[in-house]
Design a protein around this motif. Structure first.
Motif: not given
Length: 148
Positions: A77-86, A88-91, A136-148
């Motif tokens: 949870e802490l890892l998830g919340e910390s990354v989420e704070f940064l 969705r791209h970083h998550t 992995t494919f979904w995560l990378v695709d989402y990350m690329n579509k939401h760069p911030n």
């Protein structure tokens, strides 16, 4: 089953439980319906993997690793919340890194199961490998579509 297979079953059980905790934190904190649904689906799939490994260990008369529930869940949870704070791209970037590690581990486990002629285990591991690759494919695709 030999010790190497038992060790791998335990290792994968722990890995999958960590993924469940991390992805659950994302689903719980998400405000975007699509993002929340994707992580909820990943939680269900990863929990299914963990349950399978636990069942295999029990069938082999082995103890399922006792993960200190609150500490383990808190870490995810802490890892998830910390990354989420940064953002969705970083998550998604971290999620893809976790999945990539799981993919490498699955490929090795599949090779070992094949060497031991454990066809049913190998077939299930291939199914789970595909799940990890799709995540992995979904995560990378989402990350690329939401760069911030």
């Amino acid at each position: 089953m030999d010790d190497k297979i038992i060790f791998s079953l335990k290792e994968f059980y722990i890995l999958e439980k960590f993924q469940v905790a991390f992805y659950q934190s994302q689903a719980d904190s998400a405000t975007d319906e699509y993002y929340k649904k994707a992580f909820s689906k990943m939680v269900a799939i990863e929990q299914g993997h963990a349950d399978y490994f636990a069942t295999m260990l029990k069938q082999a008369n082995e103890k399922v690793p006792q993960i200190v529930g609150s500490v383990f869940d808190l870490t995810g949870e802490l890892l998830g919340e910390s990354v989420e704070f940064l953002g969705r791209h970083h998550t998604c970037k971290l999620g893809a890194a976790l999945e990539s590690k799981a993919i490498k581990m699955y490929r090795e486990f599949i090779r070992n199961a094949n060497k031991k002629n454990l066809k049913d285990l190998k077939d299930t591991l291939i199914d789970y490998l595909l799940d990890e690759e799709f995540h992995t494919f979904w995560l990378v695709d989402y990350m690329n579509k939401h760069p911030n």
